[in-house]
Design an enzyme around this catalytic site. Structure first.
Site, PDB file in Angstrom:
ATOM      1  N   ASP A 117       0.774  -1.232   0.000  1.00  0.00           N
ATOM      2  CA  ASP A 117       0.000   0.000   0.000  1.00  0.00           C
ATOM      3  C   ASP A 117       0.808   1.287   0.000  1.00  0.00           C
ATOM      4  OD1 ASP A 117      -2.585  -1.185   0.008  1.00  0.00           O
ATOM      5  OD2 ASP A 117      -2.337  -1.680   2.129  1.00  0.00           O
ATOM      6  N   ASP A 179      -5.496  -4.814  -6.417  1.00  0.00           N
ATOM      7  CA  ASP A 179      -5.278  -3.444  -5.946  1.00  0.00           C
ATOM      8  C   ASP A 179      -3.831  -2.997  -6.160  1.00  0.00           C
ATOM      9  OD1 ASP A 179      -7.106  -5.157  -4.528  1.00  0.00           O
ATOM     10  OD2 ASP A 179      -7.516  -3.572  -3.085  1.00  0.00           O
TER      11      ASP A 179
END
Length: 406
Positions: A117, A179
Site C-alpha cells: 500500500d 489493488d
C-alpha cells in the site's frame, strides 16, 4: 518524447471530437464547489493536520467520520483531496491544510513497507504535493517509499507480495491482489525522478505477470493471485473481499481498469492499452442501468437490495476519462468518455451525494462486504476518485475550449 507528443496530439483530437458529440453536460464546476464545501465542513471538525486522525469513513447510519492513522492504506486520500482542491482553486488555505496532513505521512516513508500500500499512501499525498509545490522533502519521501516497496518484489514470481500477513494466516505463500496495480505508479514515478531503473522494470514485470495469471478468459479479475514462492508458479485465484473466488468484485475490476490505463501512460506499450480496454469492456458490459455497480457483479438476488459501490464507479469514471484520450478510434473514445460522463452525472445526483446528511462527498460505497465492514458507507477513497474524475472532466472541457478557438 515522441511517444508523449503523439499521445498529446491524439488526446486533443479525440477530446475535440468527443466533446462535439456530447451535448448533454452537467455542471462540473458546481460539483467541484460541492466537494469544496463538504471538505470545509470536515476541516471545521478536525481543523489541523497536527491534531486527531485522518478521515476514513462514515457508516451508513452515522454522521461523523471514523478516523485512521498515518500508514493505514487509506491515509493518503484525505491529503490528496486537499491537494486537488488547492490545485483547482489556487486558494492558499487548501495548500496549508494539505501540507499539514501530508506532513503526517512523511514518517511512514522511513519505515519498512508492511504491505503493497505504499503507493496509495504516498502518491495521493506526497505525490500530489510534490507535483504542485516541488517540495524536495516530498520527493525524498517518495523515493524512500519506492525503495521500501521494492523489497516486496519476488523475481521468481514477477510480482510484488501484497499481504505478508496472509502468507501464514491463509497459506498464501506469495499473494498479489489486483489493488497492487495502483501502487505501480509510485515505482514509475521514482524511476523517472532519480530512482533506479530496476523500479521501472519491476513495475512492468508485475503488470505483465498479473495480466497473464490474474484474469479469466472473460477479462474479469481474481481479487488475489496466489503463487509458489520458490518456483514462481501460479497456484490459484481466490477472493478476499468479493462474493466468491469466481465472481467479479466491482472495486477490484475498477482497480484493474485504472491500473492498466496508468501503466500504458507510463510505458507507452500498446499491450497495456489493449488490455486496459478489455478489462474496461468486461466491466461496462455488465453494469446496471444507472451505471453504478453492485458491490460484486455476481451478487445474488439484486432486486432484494444488494448494496451498490459508488467507490468502484468513481475509480472507473476517472480511469475511463483518461483511457478515452489514448484510444484513437472515434467510436471507442466516444464510448469511454460518454460512459464516464454518465457515471459522474449519476454520482452527482441526489441519489449518491451525501449533502447535508454527512461530511463526505458520496454515499453508498462498500469496503469489505464479507466481513460486514463499511457496507453502504461513505468512504474516503470514493471521495478522492470522484473529485479526481471531476477535475479530469473539467480539464477535458478546457481542452475543448482551446480547440474551439484554434
Amino acid at each position: 518524447m515522441k511517444h508523449k507528443t503523439i499521445l498529446l496530439l491524439a488526446s486533443l483530437f479525440v477530446v475535440g471530437i468527443a466533446c462535439k458529440q456530447f451535448d448533454r453536460e452537467f455542471s462540473v464546476n458546481t460539483n467541484i464547489d460541492y466537494c469544496e464545501a463538504q471538505a470545509l465542513r470536515t476541516l471545521a471538525i478536525v481543523p489541523s493536520g497536527s491534531e486527531g486522525g485522518i478521515p476514513n469513513s462514515i457508516d451508513g447510519d452515522d454522521v461523523n467520520w471514523h478516523f485512521t492513522s498515518p500508514g493505514s492504506w487509506t491515509s493518503g486520500f484525505w491529503p490528496g483531496i486537499l491537494w486537488y482542491l488547492y490545485e483547482n482553486t489556487k486558494d492558499n488555505m487548501w495548500k496549508v491544510a494539505a501540507e499539514n496532513y501530508t506532513q503526517k505521512i512523511l514518517p511512514v516513508t522511513h519505515r519498512k513497507a508492511r504491505s503493497h500500500d505504499m503507493g496509495f499512501i504516498t502518491m495521493c499525498s506526497l505525490g500530489n504535493g510534490y507535483r504542485l509545490t516541488g517540495n524536495t522533502e516530498y520527493k525524498e519521501g517518495l523515493l524512500r517509499a519506492a525503495d521500501s516497496l521494492s523489497i516486496l518484489f519476488n523475481p521468481e514470481v514477477g510480482t510484488f507480495l501484497s499481504w505478508p500477513g496472509m502468507v501464514k494466516k491463509e497459506n498464501w505463500p506469495h499473494n498479489t491482489i489486483i489493488d497492487n496495480m495502483m501502487n505501480l505508479e509510485l515505482l514509475f514515478w521514482a524511476a523517472r525522478n532519480g530512482g533506479e531503473r530496476r523500479l521501472y522494470d519491476m513495475a512492468c514485470e508485475h503488470a505483465d505477470t498479473t495480466m497473464k495469471y490474474q484474469f479469466r478468459k472473460d477479462y474479469s479479475c481474481y481479487h488475489v493471485a496466489v503463487y509458489d514462492t520458490i518456483t514462481g508458479h501460479f497456484i490459484k485465484g481466490v477472493t478476499h473481499q468479493g462474493l466468491s473466488d469466481n465472481s467479479m468484485w466491482a472495486r477490484g475490476q475498477a482497480w484493474a481498469i485504472y491500473g492498466y490505463t496508468m501503466v500504458y501512460r507510463e510505458t507507452g506499450e500498446v499491450r497495456f492499452l489493449n488490455f486496459a480496454r478489455k478489462v474496461a469492456d468486461a466491466y461496462l458490459s455488465r453494469l446496471p442501468e444507472d451505471l453504478i455497480p453492485y458491490w460484486d457483479f455476481d451478487a445474488p438476488d439484486l432486486s432484494s437490495g444488494e448494496p451498490k459501490d459508488a467507490s468502484a464507479a468513481a475509480i472507473t469514471a476517472s480511469a475511463l476519462l483518461e483511457l478515452s484520450t489514448y484510444v484513437t478510434e472515434r467510436d471507442s473514445s466516444h464510448y469511454y468518455y460518454d460512459q464516464a460522463e454518465k457515471m459522474l452525472e449519476m454520482l452527482s445526483s441526489s441519489a449518491y451525494k451525501a449533502g447535508d446528511t454527512k461530511y463526505a462527498f458520496l454515499l453508498h460505497s462498500v469496503g469489505h462486504m464479507p466481513r460486514g465492514g463499511e457496507v453502504d458507507a461513505s468512504i474516503i477513497y470514493a471521495d478522492y476518485y470522484y473529485l479526481e474524475a471531476l477535475i479530469r472532466f473539467k480539464r477535458l472541457q478546457e481542452k475543448r475550449s482551446i480547440l474551439a478557438n484554434l
